[in-house]
Design a protein around this motif. Sequence first.
Motif, short mmCIF file in Angstrom:
data_model
loop_
_atom_site.label_atom_id
_atom_site.label_comp_id
_atom_site.label_asym_id
_atom_site.label_seq_id
_atom_site.Cartn_x
_atom_site.Cartn_y
_atom_site.Cartn_z
N LEU A 226 -27.14 -31.92 22.45
CA LEU A 226 -25.88 -31.29 22.84
C LEU A 226 -25.53 -31.52 24.30
CD1 LEU A 226 -25.93 -27.86 20.96
CD2 LEU A 226 -24.68 -29.93 20.38
N ARG A 227 -26.41 -32.14 25.05
CA ARG A 227 -26.09 -32.47 26.43
C ARG A 227 -25.24 -33.73 26.52
NH1 ARG A 227 -32.17 -32.59 28.51
NH2 ARG A 227 -32.26 -33.71 26.50
N ARG A 228 -25.07 -34.41 25.40
CA ARG A 228 -24.21 -35.59 25.38
C ARG A 228 -22.74 -35.16 25.31
NH1 ARG A 228 -26.25 -40.05 21.19
NH2 ARG A 228 -24.78 -41.21 22.48
N PRO A 229 -21.80 -36.09 25.52
CA PRO A 229 -20.37 -35.73 25.48
C PRO A 229 -19.95 -35.14 24.13
CG PRO A 229 -20.67 -37.88 26.49
CD PRO A 229 -22.01 -37.50 25.92
N TRP A 230 -19.13 -34.11 24.21
CA TRP A 230 -18.64 -33.44 23.01
C TRP A 230 -17.31 -34.04 22.57
CZ3 TRP A 230 -19.45 -27.54 22.24
CH2 TRP A 230 -20.79 -27.20 22.49
N GLN A 231 -17.08 -33.94 21.27
CA GLN A 231 -15.77 -34.23 20.68
C GLN A 231 -15.29 -32.97 19.97
OE1 GLN A 231 -16.82 -37.57 18.11
NE2 GLN A 231 -15.80 -38.97 19.53
N TYR A 232 -13.97 -32.76 19.95
CA TYR A 232 -13.39 -31.55 19.41
C TYR A 232 -12.42 -31.89 18.30
CZ TYR A 232 -15.34 -30.06 23.82
OH TYR A 232 -16.19 -29.85 24.86
N PHE A 233 -12.52 -31.15 17.19
CA PHE A 233 -11.64 -31.41 16.05
C PHE A 233 -10.24 -30.91 16.36
CE2 PHE A 233 -9.99 -30.31 11.76
CZ PHE A 233 -9.92 -31.61 11.28
N THR A 234 -9.26 -31.79 16.21
CA THR A 234 -7.87 -31.49 16.57
C THR A 234 -7.01 -31.08 15.39
OG1 THR A 234 -7.13 -33.77 16.24
CG2 THR A 234 -8.02 -33.20 18.42
N GLY A 235 -7.56 -31.14 14.21
CA GLY A 235 -6.77 -30.89 13.00
C GLY A 235 -6.58 -32.15 12.19
N ASP A 236 -6.53 -33.30 12.87
CA ASP A 236 -6.39 -34.57 12.15
C ASP A 236 -7.24 -35.68 12.78
OD1 ASP A 236 -5.03 -35.02 14.47
OD2 ASP A 236 -3.09 -35.40 13.52
N GLY A 237 -8.16 -35.30 13.65
CA GLY A 237 -9.02 -36.27 14.31
C GLY A 237 -9.88 -35.60 15.36
N TRP A 238 -10.41 -36.40 16.29
CA TRP A 238 -11.32 -35.89 17.30
C TRP A 238 -10.84 -36.28 18.69
CZ3 TRP A 238 -15.20 -32.73 15.71
CH2 TRP A 238 -15.51 -32.75 14.35
N SER A 239 -11.04 -35.38 19.64
CA SER A 239 -10.64 -35.59 21.02
C SER A 239 -11.80 -35.27 21.95
CB SER A 239 -9.44 -34.69 21.37
OG SER A 239 -9.17 -34.70 22.76
N THR A 240 -11.81 -35.89 23.11
CA THR A 240 -12.84 -35.58 24.11
C THR A 240 -12.43 -34.40 25.00
OG1 THR A 240 -11.90 -37.23 25.60
CG2 THR A 240 -13.70 -37.94 24.15
N SER A 241 -11.25 -33.85 24.80
CA SER A 241 -10.77 -32.72 25.60
C SER A 241 -10.94 -31.42 24.82
CB SER A 241 -9.29 -32.91 25.96
OG SER A 241 -8.77 -31.74 26.56
N GLU A 242 -11.63 -30.46 25.41
CA GLU A 242 -11.82 -29.17 24.75
C GLU A 242 -10.48 -28.47 24.51
OE1 GLU A 242 -14.52 -25.09 25.19
OE2 GLU A 242 -14.16 -26.37 26.93
N GLN A 243 -9.51 -28.71 25.36
CA GLN A 243 -8.20 -28.07 25.21
C GLN A 243 -7.49 -28.51 23.94
OE1 GLN A 243 -7.41 -25.63 27.25
NE2 GLN A 243 -9.32 -26.02 28.38
N ASP A 244 -7.93 -29.62 23.34
CA ASP A 244 -7.31 -30.11 22.10
C ASP A 244 -7.94 -29.50 20.86
OD1 ASP A 244 -5.62 -31.78 23.53
OD2 ASP A 244 -6.98 -33.50 23.42
N SER A 245 -8.97 -28.66 21.03
CA SER A 245 -9.64 -28.06 19.87
C SER A 245 -8.66 -27.22 19.06
CB SER A 245 -10.81 -27.20 20.34
OG SER A 245 -11.48 -26.63 19.24
#
Length: 364
Positions: A226-245
């Motif tokens: 979990l120390r690696r970069p996170w991706q966040y589910f946007t509803g139709d894909g993945w983003s590297t920005s937590e604000q897009d969760s």
Amino acid sequence: MDHPVARRTLLAGLAAAPVAALAIPGQANATGATSTAERLTEAFTAYGNSGRGWTGADSTYSVRLPGDRQLWLFSDTFLGTVDPDGSRPADSPIVNNTFVVQRGRTMTTIHGGTAAEPAAILSPDQADSWYWLGGAYLGAGALNVMFLRFERFGPGMWDWAWKENVLARFDVATLTVKSLHPMPSGANVQWASWLQRIGGHTYVHGVEDLGLTKHMHVARVAGDDLRRPWQYFTGDGWSTSEQDSARVMAGVGNEYSVTPWRDRWLLVTQDTNTLFSNEIVGYTAPTPTGPFGDRRLLHTMPESGLFGSYGDPDVITYNAHEHPELRRDDKVVITYNVNSLTFTDVLEDVTKYRPRFVEVQLAP
């Protein structure tokens, strides 16, 4: 410290929505054999009453460890002794997080501090703060546990709030802390509801807790660290920005589980659309991000409220989730927490602040 009952109250809640299919509680099989849930209930009852450590707690996460060890992870925990009448002494120590290591029916409590002056396993450096723990898994050479830091901002009973998410990595053999790492905390999501390693990713399920409304969010990392970069589910894909969760689903508990089941994913939760209901529900989805449907009533918690088994309007039940390492075919082991809005209740009767174990037969 503040008593744990008041602080945990806001985590409770459940709704009574239409049920698509029923799962049958399985306390004993057709031959009368004792279920996993009954054995765990008996083991924790005996240990909690023994005066050798843990006498009650909530959260109730678990991980299977090497060396034939079952690890139970708890948040607010009573330690000390239990009187013959089933009450706790008024001066019973309370700490914010503990482990209980189980080998067969033998249990050992792990906490910080000393036997005479116990403390939490993990405590923040910040004043007027504490950690409650969340999901855990083995990966990247450690036991990984997500912690939530809460902080008091005033003298009132409810003057406290979540502040940040933290990853603690523990040595698997000794269960001592190896390292502590800040985790994403910028989108008002408590990333600790559930951690699930499967395939090429580790999934992190969290909750955006708005009080009476709670939303599921999903993140992931490649691999098992979990120390690696996170991706966040946007509803139709993945983003590297937590604000897009994206808000995946409303009405989940602060603690819930999302686990592989057959060719689907199984969500076990309280439905927090209505406060203080007594149902545990399950949903299924084709992916860990949903969409979750096929709502099932898994268990009705009998302890809650004036018309519950205690006949006590202050008794609440909350934070149900599965323990997938204890699953047997389609029989799943689920825990939930029992608590009271009145602190003296959990002193006068130890059973009002102990987890419950149920075994449920899932219908395909």
